[in-house]
Design an enzyme around this catalytic site. Structure first.
Site, PDB file in Angstrom:
ATOM      1  N   LYS A 124     -55.152 -20.182  24.018  1.00 17.50           N
ATOM      2  CA  LYS A 124     -56.056 -20.155  25.176  1.00 17.50           C
ATOM      3  C   LYS A 124     -56.369 -21.575  25.562  1.00 17.50           C
ATOM      4  O   LYS A 124     -56.369 -22.478  24.720  1.00 17.50           O
ATOM      5  CB  LYS A 124     -57.367 -19.449  24.819  1.00 17.50           C
ATOM      6  CG  LYS A 124     -58.102 -18.911  26.034  1.00 17.50           C
ATOM      7  CD  LYS A 124     -57.517 -17.569  26.446  1.00 17.50           C
ATOM      8  CE  LYS A 124     -58.278 -16.888  27.524  1.00 17.50           C
ATOM      9  NZ  LYS A 124     -57.970 -15.452  27.551  1.00 17.50           N
TER      10      LYS A 124
HETATM   11  N1  GLU Z   1     -56.264 -14.177  30.379  1.00 16.69           N
HETATM   12  C1  GLU Z   1     -55.676 -12.891  30.169  1.00 16.69           C
HETATM   13  C2  GLU Z   1     -56.179 -12.305  28.862  1.00 16.69           C
HETATM   14  O1  GLU Z   1     -57.225 -12.659  28.376  1.00 16.69           O
HETATM   15  C3  GLU Z   1     -54.164 -12.898  30.317  1.00 16.69           C
HETATM   16  C4  GLU Z   1     -53.429 -13.722  29.322  1.00 16.69           C
HETATM   17  C5  GLU Z   1     -51.929 -13.837  29.595  1.00 16.69           C
HETATM   18  O2  GLU Z   1     -51.419 -13.158  30.471  1.00 16.69           O
HETATM   19  O3  GLU Z   1     -51.300 -14.622  28.895  1.00 16.69           O
HETATM   20  O4  GLU Z   1     -55.590 -11.401  28.325  1.00 16.69           O
END
Ligand code: GLU
Length: 438
Positions: A124
């Site tokens: 993240k």
């Molecule tokens: N931000 C989204 C999540 O928390 C998508 C993450 C992604 O597609 O890599 O799942």
């Protein structure tokens, strides 16, 4: 750039993630892991490895304001695990972003990718900023510098960012372009959630909301119920909340409450979600706020969460359902569209009260699942029809929902504990097959 393979995962508190002295999002998230790990009788050596992030990157991002002044913002990329593949997860632009929060989000991504069996680890990113007060040019400059700063650690085989709270397909296009310019070659697979004309996937924008709907339908089916006529309250009206509302309504549910960061709205007869989406997207509503949307009574965030309804979808941010309000929640099903909306204390209260909580790592896994499809399509250079994307998404989510449901029944545990058990077991299997390079 500071790259820390830190031995204190929050980067702010004690060396032991279980004994953080202040309220740490990561410290609380670990409690869910612990519960599942003890059910699995996880080897303490493996547990020690899995409760630490692999890499935490902290950067200072200078960027020029439109008035010529320079500002410096702090950015992060946390790569929690690479055991099952490249790290994967969104980038958050929000004033409250901290290393602790990004670490928790990267931790959740690890189990989210594993619970739906994607060949990814977890990661993240985030920048501590308020994107609502930045002009489009400022946002582009900030994004490009952020992308350039984390370039060494991202890539189709290393770590693949995507949108999250406060970031958009346009921002993903700028990240892709910045990396492609430096690589001297088109590199669409470095990031997912891109617009369609630069290597995005059909169905990606709707994928998280569609996944929330599929998770709710699957749970109702197991309980011998139908979506038709169920009263739903949704907190948050961003990508996840608004599309969940739209699809749930399309499939027969009645949306009786919605909210954004400015206002809560209720209408027991049902809210016209399509008009609400048109309302926030209207040019005369630059804040994209639900404030003033006609035909509804207004209410506070707390009142919204406590409305009489059958299903509650928290689709905003962390720590919304707590020991303070859990007993007042009327919903019998909670589907976590957001990451980490329920504290461990509230989770315990819901379990005692017989409320079915479909955990974040399962309920909102639709987004990353279609991100995986996007990454595959980018690598093939061959793009699928929307129907194919949606069919495959449905298959992945239903199959793994069933696996979690059955595990929960067999071990007499909550869906959250079962989801963690399935995910942890998959990560442990990959980790031990690869072997630990120590
Ligand atoms: N931000 C989204 C999540 O928390 C998508 C993450 C992604 O597609 O890599 O799942």
């Amino acid at each position: 750039m500071t790259t820390a393979a830190s031995n204190h995962p929050t980067g702010t508190a004690s060396a032991n993630p279980h004994k953080v002295s202040h309220i740490s999002v990561f410290g609380e998230a670990i409690e869910f892991f612990d519960e599942a790990a003890s059910n699995l009788e996880l080897d303490p050596n493996i547990k020690r490895i899995l409760t630490h992030p692999s890499r935490q990157v902290i950067i200072s991002i200078p960027f020029q304001r439109d008035n010529g002044d320079f500002d410096v913002y702090t950015g992060y990329r946390v790569q929690y695990s690479f055991a099952r593949g490249p790290a994967k997860g969104g980038v958050r632009y929000h004033p409250d972003v901290t290393l602790d929060e990004v670490t928790a989000l990267a931790f959740w991504m690890t189990w989210k990718c594993a619970v739906v069996d994607l060949p990814f680890g977890g990661g993240k990113g985030g920048v501590t900023c308020d994107p609502r007060v930045l002009s489009k040019n400022e946002l582009e400059r900030l994004t490009r510098r952020y992308a350039a700063e984390i370039m060494e650690v991202i890539g189709p085989d290393k770590d693949v960012p995507a949108p999250d709270v406060g970031t958009t397909p346009q921002i993903m296009a700028w990240i892709m372009d910045t990396v492609s310019m430096h690589n001297r070659g088109y590199t669409p697979g470095v990031v997912t959630g891109k617009p369609l004309n630069v290597g995005g996937s059909r169905g990606r924008v709707e994928a998280t909301g569609r996944g929330v709907m599929i998770a709710i339908q699957s749970a109702l089916e197991k309980m011998g119920k139908k979506l038709q006529g169920q009263r739903v309250v949704i907190q948050g009206f961003g990508n996840v909340g608004s599309i969940s509302a739209l699809l749930l309504r399309e499939h027969g549910a009645k949306i009786v409450g919605i909210s954004d960061q400015y206002v809560g709205l209720q209408n027991p007869a049902g809210i016209d979600v399509e008009s609400a989406i048109a309302y926030i997207n209207a040019p005369e509503n630059p804040r994209r706020s639900l404030e003033g949307f006609p035909g509804c009574d207004t209410l506070s965030n707390q009142q919204l969460l406590e409305l009489p309804c059958d299903i509650l979808v928290p689709a905003a941010i962390e720590n919304q359902l707590t020991a303070d309000n859990a007993r007042k929640i009327k919903a019998q099903i909670i589907a976590e569209g957001a990451n980490g909306p329920t504290t461990p204390a509230a989770d315990g209260l819901f379990s005692q009260a017989g409320v079915t909580v479909i955990p974040d790592i399962l309920a909102n896994a639709g987004g990353v699942t279609v991100s995986y499809f996007e990454w595959v399509q980018d690598r093939m250079g061959y793009y699928w029809r929307e129907r194919e994307v949606n069919e495959r998404l449905g298959e992945v989510l239903r199959e793994n929902f069933d696996a979690v449901w059955n595990l929960a029944q067999n071990h007499k545990v909550t869906l959250r504990t079962a989801a963690y058990m399935l995910a942890i077991q998959r990560v442990v299997d990959s980790l031990t097959t690869r072997g630990i390079y120590a």
